[in-house]
Design a protein around this motif. Structure first.
Motif, PDB file in Angstrom:
ATOM      1  N   ALA A  80       0.832  -1.208   0.000  1.00 49.09           N
ATOM      2  CA  ALA A  80       0.000   0.000   0.000  1.00 49.09           C
ATOM      3  C   ALA A  80       0.865   1.256   0.000  1.00 49.09           C
ATOM      4  CB  ALA A  80      -0.941  -0.002   1.208  1.00 49.09           C
ATOM      5  N   ALA A  81       1.972   1.223   0.757  1.00 49.11           N
ATOM      6  CA  ALA A  81       2.889   2.370   0.789  1.00 49.11           C
ATOM      7  C   ALA A  81       3.499   2.600  -0.586  1.00 49.11           C
ATOM      8  CB  ALA A  81       3.980   2.146   1.833  1.00 49.11           C
ATOM      9  N   LEU A  82       3.894   1.521  -1.262  1.00 35.14           N
ATOM     10  CA  LEU A  82       4.460   1.660  -2.603  1.00 35.14           C
ATOM     11  C   LEU A  82       3.406   2.204  -3.571  1.00 35.14           C
ATOM     12  CD1 LEU A  82       6.612  -1.597  -2.869  1.00 35.14           C
ATOM     13  CD2 LEU A  82       7.375   0.725  -2.339  1.00 35.14           C
ATOM     14  N   GLY A  83       2.151   1.800  -3.381  1.00 34.58           N
ATOM     15  CA  GLY A  83       1.072   2.331  -4.213  1.00 34.58           C
ATOM     16  C   GLY A  83       0.860   3.814  -3.984  1.00 34.58           C
ATOM     17  N   LEU A  84       0.903   4.256  -2.727  1.00 41.72           N
ATOM     18  CA  LEU A  84       0.778   5.687  -2.424  1.00 41.72           C
ATOM     19  C   LEU A  84       1.908   6.486  -3.063  1.00 41.72           C
ATOM     20  CD1 LEU A  84      -0.199   6.036   1.346  1.00 41.72           C
ATOM     21  CD2 LEU A  84      -1.468   6.870  -0.624  1.00 41.72           C
ATOM     22  N   ALA A  85       3.094   5.906  -3.073  1.00 39.11           N
ATOM     23  CA  ALA A  85       4.241   6.589  -3.670  1.00 39.11           C
ATOM     24  C   ALA A  85       4.152   6.613  -5.191  1.00 39.11           C
ATOM     25  CB  ALA A  85       5.534   5.912  -3.237  1.00 39.11           C
ATOM     26  N   GLY A  86       3.375   5.698  -5.771  1.00 38.41           N
ATOM     27  CA  GLY A  86       3.209   5.660  -7.221  1.00 38.41           C
ATOM     28  C   GLY A  86       4.101   4.668  -7.939  1.00 38.41           C
ATOM     29  N   PHE A  87       4.617   3.661  -7.245  1.00 34.98           N
ATOM     30  CA  PHE A  87       5.497   2.680  -7.868  1.00 34.98           C
ATOM     31  C   PHE A  87       4.711   1.650  -8.679  1.00 34.98           C
ATOM     32  CE2 PHE A  87       8.426   4.320  -4.720  1.00 34.98           C
ATOM     33  CZ  PHE A  87       9.635   4.299  -5.389  1.00 34.98           C
ATOM     34  N   HIS A  88       5.256   1.299  -9.849  1.00 32.77           N
ATOM     35  CA  HIS A  88       4.665   0.246 -10.691  1.00 32.77           C
ATOM     36  C   HIS A  88       4.528  -1.064  -9.921  1.00 32.77           C
ATOM     37  CE1 HIS A  88       4.726   2.325 -14.545  1.00 32.77           C
ATOM     38  NE2 HIS A  88       5.996   2.661 -14.366  1.00 32.77           N
ATOM     39  N   ALA A  89       5.491  -1.360  -9.056  1.00 31.38           N
ATOM     40  CA  ALA A  89       5.510  -2.636  -8.337  1.00 31.38           C
ATOM     41  C   ALA A  89       4.220  -2.871  -7.567  1.00 31.38           C
ATOM     42  CB  ALA A  89       6.699  -2.671  -7.380  1.00 31.38           C
ATOM     43  N   ALA A  90       3.574  -1.816  -7.094  1.00 34.01           N
ATOM     44  CA  ALA A  90       2.358  -1.968  -6.300  1.00 34.01           C
ATOM     45  C   ALA A  90       1.170  -2.395  -7.145  1.00 34.01           C
ATOM     46  CB  ALA A  90       2.039  -0.670  -5.575  1.00 34.01           C
ATOM     47  N   SER A  91       1.307  -2.344  -8.474  1.00 30.61           N
ATOM     48  CA  SER A  91       0.193  -2.747  -9.331  1.00 30.61           C
ATOM     49  C   SER A  91       0.069  -4.262  -9.421  1.00 30.61           C
ATOM     50  CB  SER A  91       0.343  -2.137 -10.732  1.00 30.61           C
ATOM     51  OG  SER A  91       1.515  -2.637 -11.345  1.00 30.61           O
ATOM     52  N   ALA A  92       1.048  -5.013  -8.899  1.00 30.86           N
ATOM     53  CA  ALA A  92       0.996  -6.474  -8.887  1.00 30.86           C
ATOM     54  C   ALA A  92       1.212  -6.973  -7.457  1.00 30.86           C
ATOM     55  CB  ALA A  92       2.037  -7.047  -9.834  1.00 30.86           C
ATOM     56  N   PRO A  93       0.318  -6.606  -6.526  1.00 33.21           N
ATOM     57  CA  PRO A  93       0.558  -6.960  -5.126  1.00 33.21           C
ATOM     58  C   PRO A  93       0.574  -8.459  -4.863  1.00 33.21           C
ATOM     59  CG  PRO A  93      -1.637  -6.033  -5.381  1.00 33.21           C
ATOM     60  CD  PRO A  93      -0.918  -5.855  -6.683  1.00 33.21           C
ATOM     61  N   ALA A  94      -0.186  -9.236  -5.628  1.00 31.92           N
ATOM     62  CA  ALA A  94      -0.226 -10.680  -5.376  1.00 31.92           C
ATOM     63  C   ALA A  94       1.149 -11.300  -5.577  1.00 31.92           C
ATOM     64  CB  ALA A  94      -1.250 -11.346  -6.281  1.00 31.92           C
ATOM     65  N   ALA A  95       1.870 -10.868  -6.608  1.00 31.66           N
ATOM     66  CA  ALA A  95       3.209 -11.409  -6.867  1.00 31.66           C
ATOM     67  C   ALA A  95       4.173 -11.016  -5.746  1.00 31.66           C
ATOM     68  CB  ALA A  95       3.732 -10.914  -8.215  1.00 31.66           C
ATOM     69  N   LEU A  96       4.106  -9.768  -5.300  1.00 37.56           N
ATOM     70  CA  LEU A  96       4.975  -9.328  -4.216  1.00 37.56           C
ATOM     71  C   LEU A  96       4.651 -10.072  -2.925  1.00 37.56           C
ATOM     72  CD1 LEU A  96       5.095  -5.453  -4.660  1.00 37.56           C
ATOM     73  CD2 LEU A  96       6.931  -7.081  -5.076  1.00 37.56           C
ATOM     74  N   GLU A  97       3.364 -10.242  -2.651  1.00 37.43           N
ATOM     75  CA  GLU A  97       2.974 -10.905  -1.415  1.00 37.43           C
ATOM     76  C   GLU A  97       3.408 -12.361  -1.391  1.00 37.43           C
ATOM     77  OE1 GLU A  97      -1.039 -10.294  -0.117  1.00 37.43           O
ATOM     78  OE2 GLU A  97      -0.988  -8.197  -0.705  1.00 37.43           O
ATOM     79  N   SER A  98       3.169 -13.081  -2.496  1.00 38.44           N
ATOM     80  CA  SER A  98       3.527 -14.504  -2.491  1.00 38.44           C
ATOM     81  C   SER A  98       5.037 -14.685  -2.419  1.00 38.44           C
ATOM     82  CB  SER A  98       2.945 -15.208  -3.716  1.00 38.44           C
ATOM     83  OG  SER A  98       3.516 -14.683  -4.897  1.00 38.44           O
TER      84      SER A  98
END
Length: 155
Positions: free
Chosen positions: A129-147
């Motif tokens: 969520a923090a990366l999404g607030l900052a505007g990072f592309h990585a936050a657009s695929a949270p499932a991959a980061l979480e797993s």
């Protein structure tokens, strides 16, 4: 402050789905450090000395570090915006800092004091969520980061 130092330490845990030198990884390392510190019992679990939020000066340093990482992320095309003004980077850094510190303080109410190198799912959600607030592309695929981040870190 340990959270600030974690940003540039490649050995500090971040999110497994991010490149080690990515600006997003620096923010993830700060977040993981804040959340890990919140999971540790204060003074060996002494209830008379509860864990507190970082001091205002420490929060300001965290926000400055995150603003620098957001600016660097924009230069490296890690953000959804190709350019970002310094004032906007600072505004976003303030939001990200508030989310990470708030997440760490909220986590204090439900933690059992057990720490590990594996990211807890709620920690990963706060960092994404923090990366999404900052505007990072990585936050657009949270499932991959979480797993990727739930597994224990391999050295």
């Amino acid at each position: 402050m340990p959270a600030i130092l974690a940003a540039s330490d490649p050995r500090a845990p971040g999110l497994a789905g991010l490149a080690p030198d990515a600006a997003a990884q620096g923010i993830a390392r700060i977040g993981r450090r804040l959340l890990t510190d919140a999971a540790r019992p204060a003074n060996g679990g002494d209830a008379a000395h509860p864990v507190q939020a970082p001091a205002p000066a420490d929060m300001a340093m965290i926000a400055d570090t995150i603003a620098d990482l957001i600016s660097r992320g924009a230069q490296r095309r890690e953000l959804t915006q190709p350019m970002i003004a310094p004032a906007e980077a600072r505004r976003r850094a303030g939001l990200v800092t508030a989310l990470l510190v708030g997440g760490a303080l909220f986590a204090l109410t439900g933690r059992d004091g057990v720490t590990s190198d594996a990211a807890r799912p709620d920690d990963v959600a706060v960092i994404v969520a923090a990366l999404g607030l900052a505007g990072f592309h990585a936050a657009s695929a949270p499932a991959a980061l979480e797993s990727a981040s739930r597994a224990p870190r391999r050295v």
